[in-house]
Design a protein around this motif. Structure first.
Motif, mmCIF file in Angstrom:
data_model
loop_
_atom_site.group_PDB
_atom_site.id
_atom_site.type_symbol
_atom_site.label_atom_id
_atom_site.label_comp_id
_atom_site.label_asym_id
_atom_site.label_seq_id
_atom_site.Cartn_x
_atom_site.Cartn_y
_atom_site.Cartn_z
ATOM 1 N N ASP A 85 0.854 -1.188 0.000
ATOM 2 C CA ASP A 85 0.000 0.000 0.000
ATOM 3 C C ASP A 85 0.889 1.237 0.000
ATOM 4 N N THR A 86 1.002 1.875 -1.171
ATOM 5 C CA THR A 86 1.889 3.029 -1.254
ATOM 6 C C THR A 86 1.254 4.304 -0.696
ATOM 7 N N THR A 87 -0.001 4.191 -0.222
ATOM 8 C CA THR A 87 -0.545 5.358 0.485
ATOM 9 C C THR A 87 -0.021 5.381 1.922
ATOM 10 N N GLN A 88 0.633 4.275 2.310
ATOM 11 C CA GLN A 88 1.278 4.232 3.631
ATOM 12 C C GLN A 88 2.758 3.921 3.413
ATOM 13 N N PRO A 89 3.488 4.828 2.741
ATOM 14 C CA PRO A 89 4.854 4.515 2.334
ATOM 15 C C PRO A 89 5.782 4.264 3.522
ATOM 16 N N ASN A 90 6.706 3.359 3.308
ATOM 17 C CA ASN A 90 7.774 3.171 4.284
ATOM 18 C C ASN A 90 9.005 2.677 3.539
ATOM 19 N N GLU A 91 10.017 2.209 4.244
ATOM 20 C CA GLU A 91 11.273 1.828 3.578
ATOM 21 C C GLU A 91 11.097 0.616 2.669
ATOM 22 N N LEU A 92 10.127 -0.231 2.977
ATOM 23 C CA LEU A 92 9.969 -1.459 2.197
ATOM 24 C C LEU A 92 9.223 -1.217 0.896
ATOM 25 N N MET A 93 8.234 -0.336 0.937
ATOM 26 C CA MET A 93 7.410 -0.102 -0.247
ATOM 27 C C MET A 93 7.200 1.395 -0.434
ATOM 28 N N TYR A 94 7.689 1.904 -1.549
ATOM 29 C CA TYR A 94 7.610 3.331 -1.818
ATOM 30 C C TYR A 94 7.127 3.509 -3.248
ATOM 31 N N GLN A 95 6.700 4.679 -3.556
ATOM 32 C CA GLN A 95 6.064 4.950 -4.852
ATOM 33 C C GLN A 95 7.057 5.606 -5.805
ATOM 34 N N ALA A 96 7.247 5.013 -6.985
ATOM 35 C CA ALA A 96 8.023 5.682 -8.033
ATOM 36 C C ALA A 96 7.030 6.421 -8.936
ATOM 37 N N ASN A 97 7.507 7.460 -9.648
ATOM 38 C CA ASN A 97 6.537 8.280 -10.382
ATOM 39 C C ASN A 97 6.207 7.750 -11.773
ATOM 40 N N ASP A 98 6.746 6.565 -12.134
ATOM 41 C CA ASP A 98 6.412 5.998 -13.439
ATOM 42 C C ASP A 98 5.488 4.781 -13.305
ATOM 43 N N GLU A 99 4.829 4.651 -12.199
ATOM 44 C CA GLU A 99 4.002 3.458 -11.975
ATOM 45 C C GLU A 99 2.634 3.870 -11.431
ATOM 46 N N PRO A 100 1.658 2.939 -11.480
ATOM 47 C CA PRO A 100 0.315 3.273 -10.998
ATOM 48 C C PRO A 100 0.366 3.817 -9.580
ATOM 49 N N ASN A 101 -0.453 4.798 -9.333
ATOM 50 C CA ASN A 101 -0.442 5.438 -8.014
ATOM 51 C C ASN A 101 -1.868 5.496 -7.471
ATOM 52 N N PRO A 102 -2.215 4.864 -6.374
ATOM 53 C CA PRO A 102 -1.302 4.097 -5.510
ATOM 54 C C PRO A 102 -1.181 2.656 -5.974
ATOM 55 N N ILE A 103 -0.223 1.938 -5.385
ATOM 56 C CA ILE A 103 -0.112 0.481 -5.548
ATOM 57 C C ILE A 103 -0.679 -0.118 -4.269
ATOM 58 N N GLN A 104 -1.758 -0.868 -4.433
ATOM 59 C CA GLN A 104 -2.429 -1.419 -3.245
ATOM 60 C C GLN A 104 -2.854 -2.854 -3.510
ATOM 61 N N GLY A 105 -2.614 -3.715 -2.546
ATOM 62 C CA GLY A 105 -3.105 -5.084 -2.673
ATOM 63 C C GLY A 105 -2.022 -6.124 -2.419
ATOM 64 N N VAL A 106 -2.399 -7.358 -2.679
ATOM 65 C CA VAL A 106 -1.534 -8.500 -2.386
ATOM 66 C C VAL A 106 -0.979 -9.054 -3.696
ATOM 67 N N VAL A 107 0.299 -9.437 -3.673
ATOM 68 C CA VAL A 107 0.901 -10.091 -4.842
ATOM 69 C C VAL A 107 1.584 -11.383 -4.400
ATOM 70 N N ALA A 108 1.600 -12.358 -5.303
ATOM 71 C CA ALA A 108 2.315 -13.626 -5.084
ATOM 72 C C ALA A 108 3.489 -13.647 -6.051
ATOM 73 N N ILE A 109 4.698 -13.645 -5.510
ATOM 74 C CA ILE A 109 5.912 -13.452 -6.315
ATOM 75 C C ILE A 109 6.693 -14.767 -6.412
ATOM 76 N N TYR A 110 7.023 -15.146 -7.627
ATOM 77 C CA TYR A 110 7.786 -16.382 -7.879
ATOM 78 C C TYR A 110 9.186 -16.239 -7.300
ATOM 79 N N LYS A 111 9.673 -17.347 -6.701
ATOM 80 C CA LYS A 111 10.917 -17.278 -5.942
ATOM 81 C C LYS A 111 12.185 -17.436 -6.770
ATOM 82 N N VAL A 112 12.073 -17.309 -8.074
ATOM 83 C CA VAL A 112 13.245 -17.524 -8.929
ATOM 84 C C VAL A 112 13.669 -16.196 -9.559
ATOM 85 N N CYS A 113 14.955 -15.902 -9.433
ATOM 86 C CA CYS A 113 15.508 -14.643 -9.965
ATOM 87 C C CYS A 113 15.341 -14.601 -11.483
ATOM 88 N N THR A 114 15.009 -13.434 -12.008
ATOM 89 C CA THR A 114 14.767 -13.315 -13.452
ATOM 90 C C THR A 114 16.070 -13.230 -14.254
#
Ligand code: FES
Length: 214
Positions: A85-114
């Motif tokens: 939730d980028t409406t509650q920014p902190n060190e772990l999750m912050y908002q860049a200006n080239d992405e949807p604003n806000p970013i909110q919700g849950v994601v499931a991330i694959y554990k393999v490096c791209t």
């Protein structure tokens, strides 16, 4: 006359040659039909069961990390769950200006490096995912912070479900990537489909965005 004689001839106990050939033909057709039906059933049966990588995993809402906190690790499913939730920014999750604003919700991330497929992990001291092989770094939602990773971490499709297993909401695919899912009221579980994965996009490195690339 010779053929009539052959048809009239008997095979074993009173069966004519023609009858015998009919039976063989009938048995062959029955065997072919049985094989086709078996193949069809095999094709229709899901290859992976619930709780098996390649299938679905249902995670209790109680095991979901709180907003913008460290991701939860699900080794059997080979994914991380992050709650953003980028409406509650902190060190772990912050908002860049080239992405949807806000970013909110849950994601499931694959554990393999791209980059080359190593298994990365969360590094609490640096508040990001880090790959031990060649040093790629990723933000809490999987976006690249530093290369050589060529793209954002891949994501699995997920859905919010209630106690009865009814789907309340499903993550949308936006620009061929899986968007974070906001959980509706009544959600008691997150269903992650590890058989449905989308490759992460090649966004600008966050380090260049913030001017602190090594
Ligand atoms: S495999 Fe992860 S940085 Fe190379």
């Amino acid at each position: 006359m010779a053929s009539q004689a052959a048809d009239a001839s008997t095979v074993g106990s009173g069966m004519s040659r023609r009858e015998f050939l009919y039976y063989i033909w009938g048995a062959s057709m029955a065997l072919f039909a049985a094989q086709s039906a078996g193949l069809l059933v095999w094709f229709l049966i899901p290859r992976f069961r619930e709780g098996e990588f390649g299938g679905t995993f249902t995670v209790s809402i109680d095991d979901l990390p709180s907003v913008n906190s460290e991701p939860a690790n699900f080794p059997d499913g080979r994914f991380w769950l992050s709650n953003l939730d980028t409406t509650q920014p902190n060190e772990l999750m912050y908002q860049a200006n080239d992405e949807p604003n806000p970013i909110q919700g849950v994601v499931a991330i694959y554990k393999v490096c791209t980059h080359l497929g190593c298994i990365y992990s969360w590094t609490p001291t640096n508040n990001r995912f880090e790959c031990p092989c060649h040093g790629s770094k990723y933000r809490l939602d999987g976006r690249r912070v530093e290369s050589p990773a060529p793209r954002t971490l891949d994501r699995f499709r997920l859905a919010a479900v209630d106690d009865a297993g009814n789907v309340l909401a499903e993550a949308e695919v936006v620009d061929d990537f899986i968007a974070p899912l906001s959980l509706p009221a009544g959600t008691t579980g997150i269903r992650v489909d590890t058989g449905f994965r989308k490759k992460g996009p090649s966004q600008e490195l966050l380090c260049s965005f913030f001017g602190n690339c090594p």
